[in-house]
Design a protein around this motif. Sequence first.
Motif, PDB file in Angstrom:
ATOM      1  N   GLY A   1       0.801  -1.214   0.000  1.00 18.97           N
ATOM      2  CA  GLY A   1       0.000   0.000   0.000  1.00 18.97           C
ATOM      3  C   GLY A   1       0.832   1.261   0.000  1.00 18.97           C
ATOM      4  N   ALA A   2       1.906   1.248   0.792  1.00 20.47           N
ATOM      5  CA  ALA A   2       2.783   2.421   0.850  1.00 20.47           C
ATOM      6  C   ALA A   2       3.450   2.672  -0.501  1.00 20.47           C
ATOM      7  CB  ALA A   2       3.835   2.231   1.934  1.00 20.47           C
ATOM      8  N   VAL A   3       3.949   1.608  -1.129  1.00 21.62           N
ATOM      9  CA  VAL A   3       4.617   1.763  -2.424  1.00 21.62           C
ATOM     10  C   VAL A   3       3.630   2.225  -3.492  1.00 21.62           C
ATOM     11  CG1 VAL A   3       5.862   0.547  -4.247  1.00 21.62           C
ATOM     12  CG2 VAL A   3       6.389   0.071  -1.856  1.00 21.62           C
ATOM     13  N   GLY A   4       2.415   1.653  -3.477  1.00 21.35           N
ATOM     14  CA  GLY A   4       1.421   2.033  -4.475  1.00 21.35           C
ATOM     15  C   GLY A   4       1.115   3.511  -4.446  1.00 21.35           C
ATOM     16  N   ASN A   5       0.932   4.075  -3.270  1.00 21.60           N
ATOM     17  CA  ASN A   5       0.635   5.510  -3.178  1.00 21.60           C
ATOM     18  C   ASN A   5       1.862   6.376  -3.447  1.00 21.60           C
ATOM     19  OD1 ASN A   5      -2.118   5.221  -2.651  1.00 21.60           O
ATOM     20  ND2 ASN A   5      -1.793   5.021  -0.445  1.00 21.60           N
ATOM     21  N   VAL A   6       3.060   5.848  -3.151  1.00 20.79           N
ATOM     22  CA  VAL A   6       4.285   6.592  -3.470  1.00 20.79           C
ATOM     23  C   VAL A   6       4.446   6.723  -4.982  1.00 20.79           C
ATOM     24  CG1 VAL A   6       6.811   6.401  -3.474  1.00 20.79           C
ATOM     25  CG2 VAL A   6       5.556   6.144  -1.355  1.00 20.79           C
ATOM     26  N   ILE A   7       4.091   5.674  -5.712  1.00 19.74           N
ATOM     27  CA  ILE A   7       4.171   5.737  -7.179  1.00 19.74           C
ATOM     28  C   ILE A   7       3.255   6.825  -7.712  1.00 19.74           C
ATOM     29  CG2 ILE A   7       3.655   4.461  -9.292  1.00 19.74           C
ATOM     30  CD1 ILE A   7       4.550   1.922  -7.857  1.00 19.74           C
ATOM     31  N   ASP A   8       2.038   6.888  -7.182  1.00 19.05           N
ATOM     32  CA  ASP A   8       1.102   7.932  -7.618  1.00 19.05           C
ATOM     33  C   ASP A   8       1.674   9.321  -7.363  1.00 19.05           C
ATOM     34  OD1 ASP A   8      -0.281   5.573  -7.708  1.00 19.05           O
ATOM     35  OD2 ASP A   8      -2.123   6.382  -6.869  1.00 19.05           O
ATOM     36  N   SER A   9       2.120   9.551  -6.134  1.00 14.50           N
ATOM     37  CA  SER A   9       2.607  10.883  -5.755  1.00 14.50           C
ATOM     38  C   SER A   9       3.851  11.281  -6.530  1.00 14.50           C
ATOM     39  CB  SER A   9       2.898  10.923  -4.246  1.00 14.50           C
ATOM     40  OG  SER A   9       1.734  10.655  -3.508  1.00 14.50           O
ATOM     41  N   THR A  10       4.693  10.317  -6.839  1.00 13.25           N
ATOM     42  CA  THR A  10       5.973  10.630  -7.471  1.00 13.25           C
ATOM     43  C   THR A  10       5.843  10.824  -8.977  1.00 13.25           C
ATOM     44  OG1 THR A  10       7.097   9.311  -5.773  1.00 13.25           O
ATOM     45  CG2 THR A  10       8.354   9.875  -7.758  1.00 13.25           C
ATOM     46  N   PHE A  11       5.078   9.968  -9.653  1.00 10.89           N
ATOM     47  CA  PHE A  11       5.121   9.936 -11.119  1.00 10.89           C
ATOM     48  C   PHE A  11       3.843  10.391 -11.818  1.00 10.89           C
ATOM     49  CE2 PHE A  11       7.953   6.503  -9.587  1.00 10.89           C
ATOM     50  CZ  PHE A  11       9.167   6.996 -10.060  1.00 10.89           C
ATOM     51  N   TYR A  12       2.697  10.336 -11.168  1.00 11.13           N
ATOM     52  CA  TYR A  12       1.448  10.634 -11.878  1.00 11.13           C
ATOM     53  C   TYR A  12       1.361  12.099 -12.303  1.00 11.13           C
ATOM     54  CZ  TYR A  12      -0.752   6.089 -11.054  1.00 11.13           C
ATOM     55  OH  TYR A  12      -1.063   4.759 -11.075  1.00 11.13           O
ATOM     56  N   GLY A  13       1.997  12.969 -11.563  1.00 16.85           N
ATOM     57  CA  GLY A  13       1.994  14.373 -11.971  1.00 16.85           C
ATOM     58  C   GLY A  13       2.706  14.603 -13.287  1.00 16.85           C
ATOM     59  N   VAL A  14       3.644  13.725 -13.616  1.00 14.56           N
ATOM     60  CA  VAL A  14       4.412  13.843 -14.856  1.00 14.56           C
ATOM     61  C   VAL A  14       3.765  13.022 -15.971  1.00 14.56           C
ATOM     62  CG1 VAL A  14       6.655  13.455 -15.940  1.00 14.56           C
ATOM     63  CG2 VAL A  14       6.530  14.254 -13.574  1.00 14.56           C
ATOM     64  N   PHE A  15       3.508  11.752 -15.732  1.00 15.55           N
ATOM     65  CA  PHE A  15       3.060  10.850 -16.793  1.00 15.55           C
ATOM     66  C   PHE A  15       1.550  10.919 -17.028  1.00 15.55           C
ATOM     67  CE2 PHE A  15       6.986   8.899 -15.121  1.00 15.55           C
ATOM     68  CZ  PHE A  15       7.732   8.886 -16.276  1.00 15.55           C
ATOM     69  N   LEU A  16       0.767  11.248 -16.008  1.00 15.28           N
ATOM     70  CA  LEU A  16      -0.679  11.397 -16.194  1.00 15.28           C
ATOM     71  C   LEU A  16      -1.118  12.849 -16.147  1.00 15.28           C
ATOM     72  CD1 LEU A  16      -2.067   8.415 -14.053  1.00 15.28           C
ATOM     73  CD2 LEU A  16      -1.391   8.468 -16.467  1.00 15.28           C
ATOM     74  N   ASN A  17      -0.181  13.740 -15.898  1.00 13.58           N
ATOM     75  CA  ASN A  17      -0.443  15.188 -15.900  1.00 13.58           C
ATOM     76  C   ASN A  17      -1.610  15.538 -14.966  1.00 13.58           C
ATOM     77  OD1 ASN A  17       0.062  17.841 -16.702  1.00 13.58           O
ATOM     78  ND2 ASN A  17      -1.426  17.736 -18.387  1.00 13.58           N
ATOM     79  N   ASN A  18      -1.608  14.966 -13.777  1.00 13.06           N
ATOM     80  CA  ASN A  18      -2.712  15.236 -12.835  1.00 13.06           C
ATOM     81  C   ASN A  18      -2.270  16.015 -11.605  1.00 13.06           C
ATOM     82  OD1 ASN A  18      -1.356  13.404 -11.237  1.00 13.06           O
ATOM     83  ND2 ASN A  18      -3.078  11.994 -10.993  1.00 13.06           N
ATOM     84  N   ALA A  19      -1.110  16.666 -11.678  1.00 14.75           N
ATOM     85  CA  ALA A  19      -0.663  17.489 -10.549  1.00 14.75           C
ATOM     86  C   ALA A  19      -1.615  18.662 -10.370  1.00 14.75           C
ATOM     87  CB  ALA A  19       0.753  17.990 -10.787  1.00 14.75           C
ATOM     88  N   PRO A  20      -1.887  19.065  -9.125  1.00  6.47           N
ATOM     89  CA  PRO A  20      -2.791  20.203  -8.899  1.00  6.47           C
ATOM     90  C   PRO A  20      -2.275  21.473  -9.575  1.00  6.47           C
ATOM     91  CG  PRO A  20      -2.388  19.004  -6.851  1.00  6.47           C
ATOM     92  CD  PRO A  20      -1.429  18.465  -7.860  1.00  6.47           C
ATOM     93  N   TYR A  21      -3.207  22.313  -9.945  1.00  9.35           N
ATOM     94  CA  TYR A  21      -2.846  23.569 -10.618  1.00  9.35           C
ATOM     95  C   TYR A  21      -1.977  24.426  -9.679  1.00  9.35           C
ATOM     96  CZ  TYR A  21      -3.271  28.170 -12.756  1.00  9.35           C
ATOM     97  OH  TYR A  21      -3.001  29.402 -13.316  1.00  9.35           O
ATOM     98  N   GLY A  22      -0.910  24.969 -10.224  1.00  6.32           N
ATOM     99  CA  GLY A  22      -0.023  25.831  -9.466  1.00  6.32           C
ATOM    100  C   GLY A  22       1.040  25.095  -8.675  1.00  6.32           C
ATOM    101  N   SER A  23       1.197  23.799  -8.891  1.00  5.25           N
ATOM    102  CA  SER A  23       2.232  23.044  -8.175  1.00  5.25           C
ATOM    103  C   SER A  23       3.614  23.513  -8.609  1.00  5.25           C
ATOM    104  CB  SER A  23       2.095  21.544  -8.455  1.00  5.25           C
ATOM    105  OG  SER A  23       0.839  21.062  -8.015  1.00  5.25           O
ATOM    106  N   PRO A  24       4.572  23.609  -7.671  1.00  6.30           N
ATOM    107  CA  PRO A  24       5.921  24.064  -8.038  1.00  6.30           C
ATOM    108  C   PRO A  24       6.569  23.174  -9.089  1.00  6.30           C
ATOM    109  CG  PRO A  24       5.641  23.992  -5.649  1.00  6.30           C
ATOM    110  CD  PRO A  24       4.448  23.328  -6.242  1.00  6.30           C
ATOM    111  N   THR A  25       6.287  21.898  -9.052  1.00  6.18           N
ATOM    112  CA  THR A  25       6.827  20.932  -9.991  1.00  6.18           C
ATOM    113  C   THR A  25       5.885  19.741 -10.080  1.00  6.18           C
ATOM    114  OG1 THR A  25       8.656  19.370 -10.387  1.00  6.18           O
ATOM    115  CG2 THR A  25       8.204  19.977  -8.114  1.00  6.18           C
ATOM    116  N   PRO A  26       5.764  19.110 -11.244  1.00  5.35           N
ATOM    117  CA  PRO A  26       4.896  17.944 -11.334  1.00  5.35           C
ATOM    118  C   PRO A  26       5.467  16.725 -10.603  1.00  5.35           C
ATOM    119  CG  PRO A  26       6.011  18.315 -13.431  1.00  5.35           C
ATOM    120  CD  PRO A  26       6.317  19.486 -12.567  1.00  5.35           C
ATOM    121  N   TRP A  27       6.776  16.683 -10.451  1.00  7.71           N
ATOM    122  CA  TRP A  27       7.385  15.576  -9.717  1.00  7.71           C
ATOM    123  C   TRP A  27       6.998  15.652  -8.235  1.00  7.71           C
ATOM    124  CZ3 TRP A  27       9.439  11.664 -12.286  1.00  7.71           C
ATOM    125  CH2 TRP A  27       9.948  11.877 -13.558  1.00  7.71           C
TER     126      TRP A  27
END
Length: 260
Positions: free
Chosen positions: A108-134
């Motif tokens: 469970g911990a790894v699954g959510n870490v993958i979302d937080s780390t990579f989804y902002g870049v590969f799925l472009n779902n980072a919140p608006y105004g985030s300093p970085t998608p990573w």
Amino acid sequence: MIQKSPFKFFLLTLILIALDQGVKLAVHHYMAPGFAGQVKLVGDWLKLHYVLNPGMAFGMQLGHEYGKLLLSVFRLFAMIGIGYYLVNLAHRGAPNGLLWAMAMILAGAVGNVIDSTFYGVFLNNAPYGSPTPWFHGQVIDMIFVDVWEGFIPDWVPAWGGQYYSTPIFNVADSCIFVGVCLILFFQRRFFGDQHVEDHMLPVSGPDPVEASVLPAEEFIEDDQKLQEPESAQNEDEVPTDDIQQETPESVLPDEEKRAE
């Protein structure tokens, strides 16, 4: 206890991670967000409902510009710590139930870490105004157990006066929840044996390595002394001056025999 290999427990972790990511990607590509794409599974209380979670479990967030980044870094270190603890438990021969539970929590911990780390870049779902998608990716949630919804009373801190429903979660959250519940319900079985063994150990005592051994020669001499008769041991202690020697009649001169 016998040491165990952590391989099979990490295998379960990998399987659960693959399941979690597969479900999340399928929901992202084939479902519409919100009520428009909601799918009923069991009646009106179990549904698939695609939402994005920018914070922690149940939508909670850290109120800071870099709160999401701090949360992602914390999840990363927690993942490493849980993995190390799992290996340590396996080498100490911990019960299998505890190791399976820790494997689920790690998944469970790894699954959510993958979302937080990579989804902002590969799925472009980072919140608006985030300093970085990573490290700013939003976690995909989809399991909706709809048993309650409505407005929370105004006197409730933080959430008062807002409309809420039963939290929507994902497979990773389920793994963490089930793993923690298993540890809580069976903690006596998981940790009881080790607790008893620790209390059976002596608090203090001589070190076997430092214990002295009686030399073989001294042991033989002491054994011989114990086997000797008491009279023989005391012969040397009797003074010779107190002994009255008697001369046998056979050695008396002939003259003395005739006189008698």
